[in-house]
Structures are given as structure tokens and as C-alpha cells.
Design a protein around this motif. Sequence first.
Motif, PDB file in Angstrom:
ATOM      1  N   UNK A  38      58.553  67.617  51.483  1.00 22.98           N
ATOM      2  CA  UNK A  38      58.871  67.479  50.063  1.00 22.98           C
ATOM      3  C   UNK A  38      59.531  68.718  49.467  1.00 22.98           C
ATOM      4  N   UNK A  39      59.268  69.903  50.055  1.00 23.16           N
ATOM      5  CA  UNK A  39      59.871  71.131  49.513  1.00 23.16           C
ATOM      6  C   UNK A  39      61.398  71.044  49.527  1.00 23.16           C
ATOM      7  N   UNK A  40      61.913  70.308  50.508  1.00 22.91           N
ATOM      8  CA  UNK A  40      63.369  70.175  50.606  1.00 22.91           C
ATOM      9  C   UNK A  40      63.960  69.513  49.375  1.00 22.91           C
ATOM     10  N   UNK A  41      63.160  68.724  48.690  1.00 22.56           N
ATOM     11  CA  UNK A  41      63.720  68.052  47.510  1.00 22.56           C
ATOM     12  C   UNK A  41      63.182  68.679  46.220  1.00 22.56           C
ATOM     13  N   UNK A  42      62.806  69.974  46.309  1.00 26.46           N
ATOM     14  CA  UNK A  42      62.423  70.718  45.097  1.00 26.46           C
ATOM     15  C   UNK A  42      63.407  71.849  44.886  1.00 26.46           C
ATOM     16  N   UNK A  43      63.495  72.298  43.628  1.00 25.99           N
ATOM     17  CA  UNK A  43      64.502  73.325  43.342  1.00 25.99           C
ATOM     18  C   UNK A  43      64.037  74.725  43.737  1.00 25.99           C
ATOM     19  N   UNK A  44      62.762  74.898  43.952  1.00 21.58           N
ATOM     20  CA  UNK A  44      62.214  76.186  44.399  1.00 21.58           C
ATOM     21  C   UNK A  44      62.700  77.360  43.549  1.00 21.58           C
ATOM     22  N   UNK A  45      62.630  77.206  42.254  1.00 19.82           N
ATOM     23  CA  UNK A  45      62.947  78.307  41.346  1.00 19.82           C
ATOM     24  C   UNK A  45      64.414  78.407  40.973  1.00 19.82           C
ATOM     25  N   UNK A  46      65.281  77.695  41.670  1.00 18.16           N
ATOM     26  CA  UNK A  46      66.696  77.724  41.301  1.00 18.16           C
ATOM     27  C   UNK A  46      66.910  76.803  40.098  1.00 18.16           C
ATOM     28  N   UNK A  47      67.930  77.153  39.274  1.00 17.27           N
ATOM     29  CA  UNK A  47      68.167  76.350  38.076  1.00 17.27           C
ATOM     30  C   UNK A  47      68.705  74.974  38.454  1.00 17.27           C
ATOM     31  N   UNK A  48      69.484  74.928  39.508  1.00 20.76           N
ATOM     32  CA  UNK A  48      70.053  73.643  39.947  1.00 20.76           C
ATOM     33  C   UNK A  48      69.962  73.539  41.465  1.00 20.76           C
ATOM     34  N   UNK A  49      69.957  72.303  41.951  1.00 19.93           N
ATOM     35  CA  UNK A  49      70.002  72.093  43.401  1.00 19.93           C
ATOM     36  C   UNK A  49      71.279  72.688  43.992  1.00 19.93           C
ATOM     37  N   UNK A  50      72.370  72.595  43.236  1.00 21.85           N
ATOM     38  CA  UNK A  50      73.634  73.095  43.810  1.00 21.85           C
ATOM     39  C   UNK A  50      73.509  74.573  44.143  1.00 21.85           C
TER      40      UNK A  50
END
Length: 481
Positions: A96-108
Motif C-alpha cells: 500500500x505504501x506504493x500508492x501513498x504520497x509519503x510526504x510529497x505534495x503530489x504523486x508526480x
Amino acid sequence: MRQAVTRLRGAFAIAVICADYPQELIVARQQAPLAIGYGQGEFFCASDTPALVPYTRAVLTLENGELARLTPQGVSVYNFAGDRLKKQPRTLNWNPVMVEKQGFRHFMLKEIYEQPGVVRTCLEAYLNPDWSLGSNKPLATINPVQLGITDGLLDGVEQIQILACGTSWHAGLVGKYLLEQLAGIPTMVQYASEFRYAATPLMPNTLTIGVTQSGETADTLAALEMEKQRRVGKPAPFQARLLGITNRPESSISLLVDQLIDTHAGIEIGVAATKTFVSQLIAFYLLALDLAYRRQTLPVEGIEQVLTGLRQLPALIELILESQERYIEELTHEFAETQDFIFLGRGINFPIALEGALKLKEISYIHAEGYPAGEMKHGPIALLDAKVPVVAIATPGIVYEKVLSNAQEAKARDARLIGVTPLNAPEANEIFDNILPVPAVDEILSPILTVIPLQLLAYHIAARRGLDVDQTPQSRQERDR
Ligand code: M6R
């Protein structure tokens, strides 16, 4: 549902619920992606696998012409004729971590930062550890890469055709350069959306490569299917040889091709392709090296030079990200009112100019054109003035001076010039108003570095404009149609 779907035309992925059977969901697929997730006493359907990852990793991708019935007791799959099919879900090795932003503002932005790791993983997966200068076997007898592609697919190939759309098509253009220059194989790159309606005449001994991030792009799948069908029953040299390049080995392309190169980039959530593009390029470097080794078109030293350069790329991408993001973010202040951008490149960096322009228009809605730098003077230069920034990719190599001279032509039209070029090159310092520096590497490896500042430029311009960088809802849905 079964009677209805056989009367439908075109592409669809449908989920239907009946008021009389609220515990059941019937889904059907035809030319549009549909994935089923297996939970504990619950089942899911979605148009793409990443949506299922927070709930389950057991996923079944329906094929065209299939229906499924989802109930709390289980999933049963049928073809449109009503025959029950035996199908098992596959387990994705995603978390599931792969589909979280992990602190970044955007996935991009997160995916831009994942690129050093993606390049490392892909190289680790496929570079042959036995290839080392200290090896006691002669290097000329060791294939430098282990892509696992069978001899039957590659032996005696006389030409290659690459089918793809959008950013994957740009990766194909870089691939063409590599396959021609390193392995000496004539290569054509076709938009899948054009090829399927006007295919090249059948040629013998042709390797067809489909490139797709999602593995589900309708035009790419249809073009590959058409290529496969039109070769059925033909004499041996005309038999289809289909190879896929994707980061989604579980997707529909895997059902169509003989073999796949999994680029190991994982899922890409942002609509703008970034890490998957870079991983597709790495796949092309490796394929070109594999073919160069098999056909002996590069000496051992030439192969070693490319390998050494490839291994250095992750650290160099990290360097660009660390040193430039802030500067690029600040630079974007100056483009608050800009309506048009031009991106110029030549040789192996011409596709990167196209890619820089595509990234910008896709997420910032600014008009942008990528152009071969040497073609500007044949008309489009008339578009330039002080309001149109020109981004020129000028990296040391065979076309370096040429690009600088093309940039000077743009400067004569008062255009603001931004150079993607190594720092401390005095001739470039004089020409460009701003420099987005990239480390100097062998020209043939430079696209992996020159694309990074262009991704950051597009991202920050769009983010500054307050746009939803990760979602251009129309584009993702349109693409899958
Ligand atoms: O999934 P695919 O690589 O087949 O998608 C093809 C294009 O739709 C895609 O590359 C598109 O151009 C990108 N979103 C651009 O960033």
C-alpha cells in the motif's frame, strides 16, 4: 447482461447491480481495462489495479469478451457466450505504501524522486554480474545483459517496429536511436493510433515492440493485436515476433506479446509519465546492448563504456534533483503569464524536447511545442519573440555546436533562452539566459539526465498555477478508450 453485451459496440468496462440481487455485481470487459480484487468475503472491481492495492493484492484482470459475477461467496468468470472459465487471481508484489504520497505534495513529484531507485533496480535486475573486467572468461563470450529474451525472438531480426502512444512513443524514439546506433538494426517508430489504421506493409523477420506504461492503452493493444493477426498462417519469416516493454507485467499487454521486459518501475499514479519513461529508456539501452552483443556490432570496450555510464546514472539523477529543484521552482515565478513554450533538441535529445513539451502541456495547460532544433529555421522560427521562452537541450556530443547555433538563431528573435546543458561550458554560458545544469556524460546516455529538469519545470509551473498535477481526468480516461 450476457444478452446485452453481445449487442454493444465499441469499448466498455461495465459494472451492473440489480435491485433484486443487491449482493451481486456483474462486470463485463471489452477493449477497456477491468480488474477484480479478491478480499475476505468481499470483492472489488476497478478500471485499474492501483485502485485495489489498499484493499487486496490478489487481482484478476479480465480479458476482452469476459463477464464476471461477484458475490460474497466468490467470483465466477464467463465468456460472452456463457461458458464458465477457470481463472485464478495473481498476487501482486506491491504494497500500500506504493500508492501513498509519503510526504510529497503530489504523486508526480514523488515519482520524479523515485527515478534514481528505479534505474538502479532495473539495472540490477538485468545486468549480468558475470560481465566484469576481472572475469576469467573472455568478455566477448558473455552477454552483458540478462533480459531472458529467447533466441527465437531476436535471431535474424532484420528490422524493428515500435508501437506506442504519447510518452511511451517518445521512449520508442530514443529506442530507435539506440537500436540503430548500437545494434545497427533499422527501426521504425509508429504511433499505435495511426498504425492500426494504416499499417506498414508486411516485412519478414520483423520484431515488433509494444511500449506502454499502463499496459492497457487501447490503441497500443489494438495495434499489437492487429500485427499478430495479420501474420497468422504466413510463412516462417513473416511470423509475428512480439515483445512488450512495460512496468505492469500483470496488465493486458502480457496476454498479447510473446515476451515482456518488466521495467521494474512499479505503479505510476500521477497522470504524467515520469519514472516509467526513464525506466522504458533503460529497457531500450539494455535491449540495444543485448542485440549489439548478439550481432557483434559493438566491441567489448564499447559495451563496457555504455555499462559504466549506465551504472553512474542513478547518482547523477540524484545530483540533479538535489541541486536543482529549488532553483527550478523559483524560476517558474517568471512564467506566470507565459502562454507558449518551445523545446528544442537534436539527435538522441530530440525526443526529450518532445517529452519536455508534452509534460508541460499535459499538466500546466500551457501550449508547448517540441521541435528538432535544426528545423526551426524552416518556418517555425517565425513564432518566436520575447514572450516565448525557448528551452534548448545542448549536451556535449556530435550535435552540441549545432544546437548552440540553433539557439543563437532563436536569440536573434529576442526569445528568452533556457539551456539544459552542463554547467561551466563557457560557450553555453554566453548564449543562455538561464541554465538548468546536467552533468556531462556520454551523449548516448544524456536523455536519462536531460529529461529530469524538464519534468521538474513542468511540475513546478503546474503546481504554481494551482493545478491538480496528478489528475487530468479526461486524459487518463480518453487514453484507455
Ligand atoms: O500507458 P501508456 O504508456 O500506453 O500511455 C500512453 C500515453 O497515454 C501516455 O504516455 C501519456 O502520453 C502520458 N500520460 C504523458 O505523460
